[in-house]
Enzyme design. Structure first.
Site, PDB file in Angstrom:
ATOM      1  N   ARG A 138      34.703  -0.375  35.507  1.00 45.27           N
ATOM      2  CA  ARG A 138      33.603  -1.147  34.914  1.00 45.27           C
ATOM      3  C   ARG A 138      32.300  -0.363  34.984  1.00 45.27           C
ATOM      4  O   ARG A 138      32.147   0.555  35.802  1.00 45.27           O
ATOM      5  CB  ARG A 138      33.408  -2.500  35.615  1.00 45.27           C
ATOM      6  CG  ARG A 138      32.984  -2.410  37.083  1.00 45.27           C
ATOM      7  CD  ARG A 138      31.502  -2.535  37.342  1.00 45.27           C
ATOM      8  NE  ARG A 138      31.138  -2.209  38.704  1.00 45.27           N
ATOM      9  CZ  ARG A 138      30.762  -1.001  39.085  1.00 45.27           C
ATOM     10  NH1 ARG A 138      30.713   0.008  38.240  1.00 45.27           N
ATOM     11  NH2 ARG A 138      30.433  -0.762  40.350  1.00 45.27           N
ATOM     12  N   SER A 186      34.144   1.942  39.744  1.00 42.99           N
ATOM     13  CA  SER A 186      35.140   0.996  40.260  1.00 42.99           C
ATOM     14  C   SER A 186      36.582   1.422  40.057  1.00 42.99           C
ATOM     15  O   SER A 186      37.423   0.611  39.657  1.00 42.99           O
ATOM     16  CB  SER A 186      34.944  -0.388  39.641  1.00 42.99           C
ATOM     17  OG  SER A 186      33.719  -0.900  40.033  1.00 42.99           O
ATOM     18  N   ASP A 228      33.039  -6.038  40.856  1.00 37.22           N
ATOM     19  CA  ASP A 228      33.960  -5.041  40.297  1.00 37.22           C
ATOM     20  C   ASP A 228      35.315  -5.659  39.944  1.00 37.22           C
ATOM     21  O   ASP A 228      35.858  -5.428  38.865  1.00 37.22           O
ATOM     22  CB  ASP A 228      34.168  -3.890  41.300  1.00 37.22           C
ATOM     23  CG  ASP A 228      32.851  -3.261  41.723  1.00 37.22           C
ATOM     24  OD1 ASP A 228      31.819  -3.546  41.090  1.00 37.22           O
ATOM     25  OD2 ASP A 228      32.857  -2.497  42.712  1.00 37.22           O
TER      26      ASP A 228
END
Ligand code: GLA
Length: 383
Positions: A26, A123, A169
């Site tokens: 992300r 992430s 996340d």
């Protein structure tokens, strides 16, 4: 997602895959270091994935492999513990979560392939956790709710990677959808998918390729500072804290913790303003809020670093005339990546300028690419 990644994962397995799971990394547009402060965050799932191809192996062991990493063997007949190799702990943590829900996990072989840069603040660990959880759903023939899955993965990160992260996340990796931002109210844990599909805009992610050692302890210390500040201010949640409250408790907080508190209060306000700007289609305002967020992270929260500041300032100097609307560091900080909002038509030339200027100043080769909001964790097989 590239079919190459799926082919790589399939090819690394010594038998035909019966389950294939994928989960993305992300990027966060705005709302940094406030997911553990009851704030709002605005990430989206990027078009970079971890893919796992797997098949049952009629044993009580999980046998994991991934190109360039040591293989891992996990005994599924006993409670899970932190062990070697390091990367297997994200998988162990998720297995632990499923076992604690009462699921008996069958033995399986699995091969992992990734296009999420590691240690880049994008992430990769949440992608690994969420891909593993999705794989286990596929192997067991069950489905958790997205929220249950994301929270189980967050717990894996807490217990098996020892990082006291917030929910952003894992929620972004799980709830992501094409052309949608994942706006999360971290107090109620409610997700709103906000359309983000203007073809005239692009989001550039620039991985500085530095990761400072301070990162691991630094995150936990920042989190502790915010907890201390909230206790001193005497509120149950950051959501009700104003800058006047912070000022009124200035003596009790001390300069350092006061600056941490100021970041939290102003970043929550900026993220709410960003949601309004988005709803009004005011992308210039969104860009200005991103610029302001970086200053706050740099000066008040002190989670930036020279290389992040440099990458952000290169983008900001290109400016409106060159198609840049705003730029900031993204993710936990202390290295990692920046996020730049820009005009799509200028994206390629902006990327070239950023790459050249950063490389010349640091002698470090960055990794810079644009990504649109992409699909969250899902099963590729059975589809
Ligand atoms: C890391 C954590 C998230 C969040 C960000 C900072 O990515 O995992 O929970 O706190 O840092 O916004």
């Amino acid at each position: 997602m590239t079919n190459d990644l799926i082919s790589t994962a399939r090819a690394g397995l010594s038998r035909p895959a019966t389950v294939i799971a994928a989960a993305p990394g992300r990027v966060n547009l705005i709302g940094e270091h406030i997911d553990y402060c009851d704030g709002f965050v605005m990430p989206f799932a990027i078009d970079r994935y971890i893919v796992i191809a797997a098949a049952k192996n009629n044993s009580t062991q999980a046998r994991l492999s991934s190109a360039g990493l040591p293989d891992a063997l996990i005994d599924l007949s006993v409670p899970q513990m932190i062990s070697e190799p390091h990367w297997s702990n994200y998988v162990r943590g998720v297995i632990d979560g499923f076992q604690k829900l009462g699921h008996e996990i069958p033995g399986f072989d699995a091969c992992f392939a990734s296009s999420v840069p590691g240690g880049a603040g994008l992430s990769s660990s949440a992608a690994l956790e969420c891909a593993t959880a999705t794989l286990l759903e596929g192997l067991l023939g069950i489905s958790l709710t997205k929220k249950q899955k994301a929270l189980l993965c967050q717990k894996a990160e807490h217990d098996f990677a020892k990082v006291p992260c917030g929910i952003m996340d894992q929620f972004a990796s799980t709830f992501g959808e094409e052309n949608r931002l994942v706006m999360i109210d971290c107090q109620s844990e409610e997700v709103t998918l906000v359309p983000f599909e203007n073809p005239d805009l692009a989001v550039i992610i620039a991985n500085t390729n530095v990761h400072h050692q301070l990162s691991d302890g630094g995150y936990a210390i920042r989190r502790r500072h915010t907890e201390e500040a909230l206790a001193a201010i005497g509120h149950a949640s950051w959501r009700t804290v104003t800058m006047a409250d912070v000022e009124n408790h200035g003596d009790a907080l001390g300069d350092l913790v006061k600056r941490r508190a100021r970041h939290v209060v102003t970043e929550i306000a900026r993220t709410q303003a960003a949601a309004e700007a988005l709803a009004a289609g005011d992308f210039l305002q969104l860009g200005r809020l991103m610029d302001a967020s970086h200053i706050s992270l740099r000066d008040d929260f002190e989670v930036s670093c020279t290389e992040l500041d440099l990458m952000v300032s290169i983008a900001q100097q290109i400016g409106r005339a060159g198609g840049v609307l705003g730029a900031r560091m993204t993710g936990g900080g202390f290295g990692g990546s920046t996020v730049t909002l820009c005009e799509n038509a200028q994206a390629e030339s902006i990327i070239t300028t950023m790459r050249t200027a950063y490389r010349e100043a640091t002698q470090i080769e960055p990794e810079i690419f644009s990504s649109r909001p992409s699909r969250g964790a899902h099963l590729v097989l059975p589809g």
